[in-house]
Structures are given as C-alpha cells and as structure tokens.
Scaffold this motif. Structure first.
Motif: not given
Ligand code: MG
Ligand code: GN1
Length: 358
Positions: A218-219, A233
């Motif tokens: 999810n980055n 991120d």
């Molecule tokens: Mg993250």
C-alpha cells in the motif's frame, strides 16, 4: 480541522483550503487529504518525530531523492504523477514546519486518479517488480549521500538485540503470557540464519544500494489500469540491501491474508505473486549480482521474520511504536507474520527452482 487548515495554509499551496480529511492506513505518520479551491489537492502529513527524530535530515533526503527522480524522468509527460512533489513553506525554503506544540508537518501535491491497494493480482505484481527495479536503477547514480533516517533500520542483528532487550525489561509484564513464550521458542533460534545478509555484507559479498526500505504494497500508487505511477512513503529511502525492497513487497503482496489476520490458517504465501514480481524485478534490476539473486527467496523469509520480531518486541514493550487498534494487536500481527514465515519456508525450494529457470 481549523488547526489543520491553519497548518496547511502555511505551505505554498495554490488557492485556499476547503476541506481536510484523514487518508491512508500507515502505522507511523498521520496523513490527511487536503482539498483546495484552486482544483489542486494536497497530502498533509504530521511526521512521527518519536521515530523520525531528525526532520531536517528526513526532508533533505526526500528532496534529494525526488529531485533526482524528477531529473531522470524529465522527458516524460507524466512526470508530475510519477514523482512526489513537496511544497515549501511560504516564509522560507524549507519543506517542513514545526507547529506551536513542536509537531512537524510536511505537504505534497496529491496525485490525481491514483489508487493504493492492500492486495494485488499477478499482473499488477509484475508491474510492481519492474517499477522497483527501475526505482533502484534510477537512484543508483544519486550523488548526494543519504543519511540514515532510522539508523540500522533493517539491520536484523539490531532487531534481534532489541527483542532481547524487550525480553530483559519485560516493561509491560507480558512475558508470562504462554503465547508469547511459544512464539519466542520458535523465533529465537531463527535469529542466526535470518542474519545471513549481515554476514554476507561483513564478508564483502553483498553490496548496499539505495533502496526504498518500506515497499509494503500500500505504499505504491497505481493508475486505474494497474500501471505503477510512483512509490510513496519515502521516509526510509536509504542505503540498504535489495532484500529490503524485495522482501517487504513479498511480505505484504504475496500474503493471501492481511498483515494482522487473526485466523492464521488463512495466512499463506502466494507463489503466483512471487513469480510475477520476481520476473518483473529481474527484467529491470539488471545490476543485481548472482549472490543477490540467489538470496531473493531468503529475502522473503527474512522480512516476514524481521517484521514478526519487530511486532513482538513492540508487544512486549507495551506498544510504544506501532499504532494499534486493540491491546492484542501486536501479538496477533506477530502470529500472522510467523504463519507467513512458515508458509514461505514450505515453498522455499519451489522459489529457488523458479530462479534457476530464469
Ligand atoms: Mg505507508
Ligand atoms: C510501518 O509507515 P508504514 O505503515 O508504511 C513501518 C514499516 C513496517 C510496517 C508494518 C518507519 O510502515 O517498517 O514494515 O509499518 N515503518 C517504519 O506494517 O517503521
């Protein structure tokens, strides 16, 4: 909300803020979506300074990395969506500010029509493999030396020591829990083999390269067709072993369940995701040495294990690091990561075979 608006308006945004709401599911920083009346949207983040103790270093790394990537992609019409752009504060050249309570904030342009996913299919995973190989390639000639925003972040020897320290202190009185004991019985003997990367490095057999070091699925920002736009991120972009990027993607994307799945029978390793990512990664990460390639299956084991060690140490310490949703959250996370470790182990020879075919 008024306070957040006030902070956001100190950055050089276009127009004025009309709405702010929470964004994402990170375990470290607090993230907000900011809507402006100019039509350009933004991401506002409160930096967790208990973890990132030097925001000046953090932001100077991030600016060096994003400027470098932007230069590399300068001919690309989509460059604005492929590299994060951090805003300066209005009264100076810095890309972060401190509020009256000592909180540190930064702001970036929100990338339109982008999506994050907690799970991916093999096709997206193949694109992700290519994207990380390209990301590491593009950063291989970055001149500016990057500081370690969290010293020894993915040093397994240090993580093992931190677990030992947590055990010695037993600050939250959680060692007496038989589930903790069972986990320790399984985990402590694995620490030696899981420190293999450090051993190879000490023998001069493994290089450090600039890596992302937080490649949980999810980055990554995808477009609507599953193409990778960019990696977000960037707090932990620093010199490390390529195992970090490969391993953390496997840990999250190739897990058939969530990182904190309470029913460990659902936690299994997905070989299709492994194969697709590995194929894409090997296509673009042409700089990899044979030692790096033959240890990619080890990287998957290493990261499930390292994350289990970090979650368990945090549980024993009384939950001082990761955000938790309930008191047993870090224990549940540890059990899920060890279930993943076991599943990866059961696929290990198949994973090695796949590399030999390549
Ligand atoms: Mg993250
Ligand atoms: C943290 O910030 P976030 O949620 O993307 C952590 C990672 C862990 C991850 C576990 C700076 O990442 O190292 O793997 O949680 N980041 C830091 O979900 O510790």
């Amino acid at each position: 909300m008024e306070e957040l608006k006030n902070i956001a308006s100190k950055f050089a945004i276009k127009g004025s803020v009309v709405d702010i709401k929470p964004l994402g599911s990170g375990l470290i920083n607090d993230t907000f979506f900011v809507k402006a009346d100019s039509g350009e949207d933004y991401v506002l983040q409160k930096i967790n300074t208990a973890i990132f103790k030097d925001p000046e270093l953090l932001q100077s790394n991030i600016v060096a990395v994003t400027d470098h990537l932007r230069k590399k992609l300068s001919g690309d019409p989509e460059v604005g969506r492929k590299v994060l752009k951090f805003l300066q504060v209005k009264d100076g050249g810095k890309t972060w500010l401190q509020d009256g309570d000592g909180g540190c904030w930064r702001m970036s342009v929100y990338i339109r029509d982008s999506y994050t996913h907690d799970t991916v299919n093999p096709e997206y995973s193949y694109y992700a493999g290519r994207a990380f190989g390209e990301f590491e390639s593009m950063l291989s000639d970055l001149d500016a030396p990057l500081g370690e925003t969290i010293p020894d972040f993915h040093n397994m020897e240090l993580r093992a020591r931190q677990l030992q320290e947590a055990i010695s202190a037993d600050a939250a009185g959680r060692l007496s829990n038989p589930e903790v004991q069972a986990l320790l019985d399984e985990m402590l003997p694995l620490s030696g083999p899981m420190c293999k990367a450090e051993a190879l490095y000490n023998q001069g057999l493994l290089p450090k390269r600039i890596c992302h070091c937080d490649t949980k699925v999810n980055n990554i920002l995808f477009d609507a067709d599953g193409n990778i736009l960019c990696v977000i991120d960037l707090d932990t972009v620093m010199p490390g072993f390529v195992f970090s990027d490969f391993g953390d993607f496997m840990r999250t994307a190739a897990n058939n369940a969530a990182e904190d799945e309470p029913d460990t029978s659902k936690v299994t390793f997905n070989m299709d995701i492994y194969k697709a990512f590995t194929k894409g990664y090997l296509e673009t990460a042409t700089f990899l040495t044979p030692v790096e390639i033959e240890h990619l299956p080890y990287a998957a084991l290493r990261f499930a294990y390292m994350q289990a060690v970090r979650f368990l140490a945090d549980y024993i310490n009384g939950d001082t690091y990761y955000k938790i949703a309930n008191p047993e959250h870090n224990l549940v996370r540890t059990k899920a990561q060890m279930a993943l470790y076991r599943s990866i182990e059961s696929h290990y020879s198949e994973m090695m075979d796949y590399l030999n075919i390549k």
